[in-house]
Scaffold this active site. Structure first.
Site, mmCIF file in Angstrom:
data_model
loop_
_atom_site.group_PDB
_atom_site.id
_atom_site.type_symbol
_atom_site.label_atom_id
_atom_site.label_comp_id
_atom_site.label_asym_id
_atom_site.label_seq_id
_atom_site.Cartn_x
_atom_site.Cartn_y
_atom_site.Cartn_z
ATOM 1 N N VAL A 100 -0.717 -7.922 4.207
ATOM 2 C CA VAL A 100 -0.902 -7.221 2.938
ATOM 3 C C VAL A 100 -1.958 -7.972 2.147
ATOM 4 C CG1 VAL A 100 0.180 -6.501 0.768
ATOM 5 C CG2 VAL A 100 1.478 -6.373 2.912
ATOM 6 N N CYS A 101 -2.846 -7.233 1.512
ATOM 7 C CA CYS A 101 -3.868 -7.799 0.630
ATOM 8 C C CYS A 101 -4.731 -8.815 1.403
ATOM 9 C CB CYS A 101 -3.199 -8.407 -0.605
ATOM 10 S SG CYS A 101 -4.309 -8.675 -2.007
ATOM 11 N N THR A 102 -4.960 -9.989 0.844
ATOM 12 C CA THR A 102 -5.831 -10.964 1.494
ATOM 13 C C THR A 102 -5.156 -11.689 2.652
ATOM 14 O OG1 THR A 102 -5.218 -12.624 -0.153
ATOM 15 C CG2 THR A 102 -7.234 -11.359 -0.558
ATOM 16 N N GLY A 103 -3.932 -11.290 2.977
ATOM 17 C CA GLY A 103 -3.314 -11.814 4.185
ATOM 18 C C GLY A 103 -4.132 -11.507 5.419
ATOM 19 N N GLY A 150 -3.935 -2.721 1.930
ATOM 20 C CA GLY A 150 -4.977 -3.140 0.985
ATOM 21 C C GLY A 150 -4.431 -4.083 -0.071
#
Length: 230
Positions: A100-103, A150
């Site tokens: 998730v996200c910048t993961g 995102g």
């Protein structure tokens, strides 16, 4: 008796709690799921006034069916050899590799996104190309066994998409219903292409995260990745 479906959330200092709290609210309701929250050495993880304790030592996690890496400021954790080795090890054999996200930047740094389309927070998305991945602006993006969400609020959409993959659409829809997930945001400002110019300027220059500085620091690290994979 069937073995549990092991879903591992590797946590680290400065991780964004909402990146994994949204997905865990969905995935804990998947039949047979066993959620494991782990950190290097089992160390407590804090965000603001909240602290998570009793975490599993990440190094002791032998395997998982689903690896779900949440996002957050990534510069320090990208340089944590123990954390990154665990991500690489678990992701190599997981049935699903997710974030998730910048993961997704952490998955990429671990060498798990080569040639894959992947989502990320809009402010960091293009960095994925430095890691051999293909940046995708989708809210939830699937490429083979890789499933990425995102920005932070995409975690629930991501979780429901993964739940449908693991347990079928009826189960996922029932979870959505129980959570009363029927988003109706007060503003249409959640993406750069719809946000007012003033909001975009404030987010980039006065917000709580210095996106330009974070991007520059991460790109210095991803340059090292490019040299290793050349």
């Amino acid at each position: 008796m069937a073995e549990p479906l092991v879903i591992v959330f590797p946590l680290y200092p400065q991780v964004s709690f909402l990146d994994f709290m949204g997905p865990q609210a969905v995935l804990q309701a998947v039949p047979g799921a066993k959620l494991v929250f782990a950190s290097v050495g089992g160390q407590p993880i804090r965000e603001g006034a909240l602290t998570l304790t009793d975490l599993t030592p990440l190094e002791s996690v032998a395997r998982c069916d689903v690896l779900c890496v949440p996002g957050g400021p990534s510069v320090d954790v990208m340089q944590d050899a123990v954390f990154m080795a665990a991500i690489r090890r678990l992701g190599t054999t997981a049935r699903y590799v997710t974030s998730v996200c910048t993961g997704s930047l952490l998955l990429g740094m671990a060498g798990l996104l080569e040639g894959r389309r992947a989502a990320c927070h809009w402010g960091m998305r293009e960095i994925l190309s430095d890691l051999g991945a293909i940046p995708d602006a989708g809210r939830v993006v699937r490429d083979g066994h890789v499933l990425t969400g995102g920005g932070v609020t995409a975690g629930i959409d991501f979780g429901l998409t993964l739940a449908a993959e693991l347990a079928g659409p009826v189960v996922a829809q029932a979870i959505q219903l129980l959570l009363e997930y029927a988003p109706s945001p007060p503003f249409n400002a959640g993406r750069p292409e719809t946000a007012p110019a003033e909001a975009m300027t404030f987010a980039q220059k006065e917000g709580p995260v210095d996106l330009q500085a974070e991007c520059a620091a991460i790109r210095r690290l991803t340059a090292g990745y490019a040299r290793r994979s050349a």
